[in-house]
Design a protein around this motif. Structure first.
Motif, PDB file in Angstrom:
ATOM      1  N   HIS A  78      15.988 -15.755 -27.359  1.00 31.17           N
ATOM      2  CA  HIS A  78      14.728 -15.172 -26.881  1.00 31.17           C
ATOM      3  C   HIS A  78      14.825 -13.655 -26.727  1.00 31.17           C
ATOM      4  O   HIS A  78      13.854 -12.946 -26.995  1.00 31.17           O
ATOM      5  CB  HIS A  78      14.331 -15.804 -25.549  1.00 31.17           C
ATOM      6  CG  HIS A  78      14.031 -17.274 -25.649  1.00 31.17           C
ATOM      7  ND1 HIS A  78      12.898 -17.751 -26.268  1.00 31.17           N
ATOM      8  CD2 HIS A  78      14.729 -18.364 -25.234  1.00 31.17           C
ATOM      9  CE1 HIS A  78      12.900 -19.075 -26.219  1.00 31.17           C
ATOM     10  NE2 HIS A  78      14.000 -19.469 -25.600  1.00 31.17           N
ATOM     11  N   THR A  79      15.991 -13.164 -26.318  1.00 26.46           N
ATOM     12  CA  THR A  79      16.118 -11.727 -26.049  1.00 26.46           C
ATOM     13  C   THR A  79      16.090 -10.873 -27.318  1.00 26.46           C
ATOM     14  O   THR A  79      15.820  -9.674 -27.239  1.00 26.46           O
ATOM     15  CB  THR A  79      17.419 -11.439 -25.279  1.00 26.46           C
ATOM     16  OG1 THR A  79      18.525 -12.016 -25.988  1.00 26.46           O
ATOM     17  CG2 THR A  79      17.369 -12.028 -23.889  1.00 26.46           C
TER      18      THR A  79
ATOM     19  N   SER B 135      10.803  -7.199 -32.456  1.00 25.80           N
ATOM     20  CA  SER B 135       9.735  -7.085 -31.453  1.00 25.80           C
ATOM     21  C   SER B 135       8.387  -6.878 -32.135  1.00 25.80           C
ATOM     22  O   SER B 135       7.356  -7.402 -31.689  1.00 25.80           O
ATOM     23  CB  SER B 135      10.023  -5.944 -30.478  1.00 25.80           C
ATOM     24  OG  SER B 135       9.993  -4.697 -31.130  1.00 25.80           O
TER      25      SER B 135
ATOM     26  N   PHE C  22      16.336  -4.384 -28.171  1.00 26.92           N
ATOM     27  CA  PHE C  22      17.512  -5.241 -28.346  1.00 26.92           C
ATOM     28  C   PHE C  22      17.998  -5.140 -29.791  1.00 26.92           C
ATOM     29  O   PHE C  22      17.241  -5.348 -30.733  1.00 26.92           O
ATOM     30  CB  PHE C  22      17.184  -6.696 -28.020  1.00 26.92           C
ATOM     31  CG  PHE C  22      18.375  -7.614 -28.158  1.00 26.92           C
ATOM     32  CD1 PHE C  22      19.197  -7.861 -27.074  1.00 26.92           C
ATOM     33  CD2 PHE C  22      18.681  -8.220 -29.383  1.00 26.92           C
ATOM     34  CE1 PHE C  22      20.295  -8.704 -27.191  1.00 26.92           C
ATOM     35  CE2 PHE C  22      19.778  -9.049 -29.508  1.00 26.92           C
ATOM     36  CZ  PHE C  22      20.582  -9.288 -28.412  1.00 26.92           C
TER      37      PHE C  22
ATOM     38  N   ASN D 249      22.255 -17.868 -26.381  1.00 25.91           N
ATOM     39  CA  ASN D 249      21.645 -17.204 -25.224  1.00 25.91           C
ATOM     40  C   ASN D 249      20.852 -15.948 -25.612  1.00 25.91           C
ATOM     41  O   ASN D 249      20.209 -15.331 -24.765  1.00 25.91           O
ATOM     42  CB  ASN D 249      22.709 -16.839 -24.179  1.00 25.91           C
ATOM     43  CG  ASN D 249      23.812 -15.970 -24.755  1.00 25.91           C
ATOM     44  OD1 ASN D 249      23.995 -15.894 -25.966  1.00 25.91           O
ATOM     45  ND2 ASN D 249      24.557 -15.304 -23.907  1.00 25.91           N
ATOM     46  N   ASP D 250      20.899 -15.571 -26.902  1.00 22.78           N
ATOM     47  CA  ASP D 250      20.122 -14.427 -27.381  1.00 22.78           C
ATOM     48  C   ASP D 250      18.891 -14.848 -28.181  1.00 22.78           C
ATOM     49  O   ASP D 250      18.186 -13.989 -28.728  1.00 22.78           O
ATOM     50  CB  ASP D 250      20.993 -13.513 -28.262  1.00 22.78           C
ATOM     51  CG  ASP D 250      22.000 -12.724 -27.444  1.00 22.78           C
ATOM     52  OD1 ASP D 250      21.792 -12.594 -26.221  1.00 22.78           O
ATOM     53  OD2 ASP D 250      22.996 -12.249 -28.021  1.00 22.78           O
TER      54      ASP D 250
ATOM     55  N   ASN E  87      13.006  -8.858 -27.723  1.00 26.24           N
ATOM     56  CA  ASN E  87      12.662  -7.817 -26.750  1.00 26.24           C
ATOM     57  C   ASN E  87      12.805  -6.441 -27.381  1.00 26.24           C
ATOM     58  O   ASN E  87      13.767  -6.194 -28.132  1.00 26.24           O
ATOM     59  CB  ASN E  87      13.566  -7.905 -25.519  1.00 26.24           C
ATOM     60  CG  ASN E  87      13.329  -9.168 -24.722  1.00 26.24           C
ATOM     61  OD1 ASN E  87      12.262  -9.779 -24.806  1.00 26.24           O
ATOM     62  ND2 ASN E  87      14.315  -9.578 -23.946  1.00 26.24           N
TER      63      ASN E  87
END
Length: 382
Positions: A329-330, A348, A336, A326-327, A333
Motif C-alpha cells: 500500500h505504501t 502515486s 515513496f 508490507n509495502d 504514497n
C-alpha cells in the motif's frame, strides 16, 4: 523544506509558549490538589478530636453542639475507626464491609497509603486509630490533570492534522501550478518545431527523418497535454480499452531495450470504457517503466486484459525483484521510492489517475522474488 528563519522562530516561540501554558496549568492543578488535601486532613483531625471527646464521655454525658455538628457535617470522606479493643466502625461506607475481614484490611492499607492514619489519644493513652481515604471530590480532582492532558493532546492532534492537510493542499496546488506552467512553456518551442519540420519537408532530405521528428513532436504534445490536465478534472470519453492499451504497449515496446521481452494478450477483442486517453496511456507507461526498473533493464514484461463481470482488469507483470508485502500500500504514497534516484511520484500519479479520475482500482495483485503483477480494474461502459 522551509528556509524561512522568521517562520521557524515563530514556531519555536509558539512551542515554548504552549509548553509553558501546559506546565502552568499542571502546576496550578497540583497546588490546588495539595491545598484541598491539607484542608481535608485538617477536617479529619477535627473529627478525630470530636471522636476523642466521644470516647472519653460517659453514657450520661451530653455531647456539645459543636461536637455533634462535626459528626453530622462529614458525609463524604470514607473512614474506618479501629478502637483500642479491636472493634471496627465505618463511616460513609457500606456497613456490609465489616462482614468481610480480608476486605476491610485491604481498604485500611489503601487508606493508609493515601493518608497517614490519625492516632486518637488522651493523656498519651491511645484510644483509637482513624483510617480515612480521599473524598469523591478529591479523587476526581486527582485525575483532572490526566483528563486535561488528554484534551490538550487531542486538541494538538487535531491542529496538527489540520495543518498537515492544509500544507498538503498547498503543495498539491504548487505541483499542479508547476505542471501547468511546464506545459505552457513547452508549448512555445513545440510550435516552433512543427514549423521547422514543415520546412524540412520542402528540402531534399530522407522523408523517414521528418516522419520520426513528427513522432517525437506528437510525443511532446502528449506530454504537454498530460501536464496541463494535472490539478483539473479531465474529460472522459468512450474508448476501446484493448486498442488504447495496445497503443501504449506498442509505443513502449519499440522504444525499449532489446533485452526486454514484451508480450501482450487480451481475452477480449473489444471493450468500451470511459477513459481519458492521454492519462490512461500515462498510467500504463508508468507501470511498465517501473517494471523495467525493477528488472534492471533485463527481463520480461507482459500485459494482459481480462474481463470480470462489469469490470475489466489490466494486468502488468514483470520479472523483477518483487515488492515486500508490507509495502503493497505504501508504494502508492507520494515520495515513496526504492530507487537511489527518483521522486516517488510515478505510482502515486497512477493511483490518482485510476481511482480519482477514472473511479477504478489499482493494486499489487501479487509479488515475489520471481516478479510482480500490478492490476488496474476499470468499470466497463456496456
Amino acid at each position: 523544506m522551509n528556509f524561512n528563519p522568521k517562520k521557524k522562530t515563530s514556531n519555536f516561540i509558539l512551542l515554548i509558549a504552549g509548553f509553558a501554558i501546559v506546565s502552568l496549568i499542571l502546576w496550578n492543578t497540583n497546588s490546588f490538589f495539595r491545598k484541598f488535601k491539607e484542608e481535608e486532613r485538617y477536617k479529619m483531625e477535627i473529627w478525630a478530636t470530636a471522636q476523642s471527646e466521644l470516647l472519653q464521655s460517659s453514657a450520661t454525658t451530653e455531647l456539645g453542639n459543636l461536637t455533634l455538628k462535626v459528626f453530622q457535617s462529614n458525609t463524604s470522606t470514607p473512614m474506618i475507626l479501629v478502637n483500642k479493643d479491636g472493634s471496627i466502625r465505618v463511616n460513609n461506607m457500606p456497613q456490609e464491609i465489616l462482614q468481610e475481614k480480608g476486605e476491610i484490611e485491604k481498604i485500611m492499607k489503601k487508606f493508609a497509603s493515601e493518608n497517614k492514619p490519625i492516632i486518637i489519644e488522651d493523656n498519651q493513652e491511645q484510644l483509637a486509630t482513624l483510617y480515612y481515604g480521599n473524598s469523591e471530590v478529591l479523587n476526581k480532582l486527582k485525575y483532572y490533570p490526566i483528563a486535561l492532558l488528554l484534551i490538550i493532546l487531542l486538541f494538538g492532534t487535531v491542529i496538527y492534522f489540520l495543518f498537515k492537510t492544509n500544507k498538503a493542499s498547498e503543495q498539491n496546488k504548487l505541483w499542479a501550478g508547476m505542471a501547468k506552467e511546464t506545459a505552457h512553456q513547452i508549448g512555445t518551442p513545440l510550435s516552433s518545431l512543427l514549423g521547422w519540420n514543415e520546412m524540412l519537408k520542402t528540402e531534399n532530405i530522407n522523408p523517414d527523418i521528418t516522419i520520426e521528428i513528427e513522432k517525437d513532436i506528437s510525443r511532446l504534445q502528449t506530454i504537454t497535454e498530460r501536464f496541463s490536465k494535472i490539478g483539473s478534472l479531465p474529460k472522459l470519453e468512450e474508448h476501446d480499452i484493448v486498442e488504447e492499451t495496445q497503443k501504449a504497449y506498442d509505443y513502449l515496446r519499440l522504444r525499449s531495450s532489446k533485452l526486454i521481452q514484451f508480450s501482450f494478450d487480451s481475452k477480449i477483442k473489444k471493450m468500451p470504457v470511459l477513459l481519458n486517453q492521454s492519462l490512461y496511456n500515462w498510467t500504463i507507461e508508468n507501470l511498465v517503466k517501473n517494471g523495467i526498473d525493477a528488472m534492471k533493464g533485463k527481463g520480461s514484461i507482459s500485459i494482459e486484459i481480462v474481463p470480470e463481470g462489469n469490470h475489466v482488469n489490466i494486468l502488468v507483470s514483470d520479472t523483477g525483484h518483487g515488492i515486500p508485502k508490507n509495502d503493497f500500500h505504501t508504494i502508492f504514497n507520494p515520495g515513496f521510492t526504492s530507487k537511489k534516484r527518483g521522486w516517488g511520484l510515478g505510482l502515486s500519479l497512477v493511483k490518482r489517475i485510476v481511482e480519482e479520475y477514472h473511479k477504478g482500482r489499482v493494486k499489487v495483485l501479487s509479488s515475489s522474488k520471481e516478479g510482480t503483477i500490478m492490476q488496474i480494474s476499470l468499470k466497463t461502459n456496456t
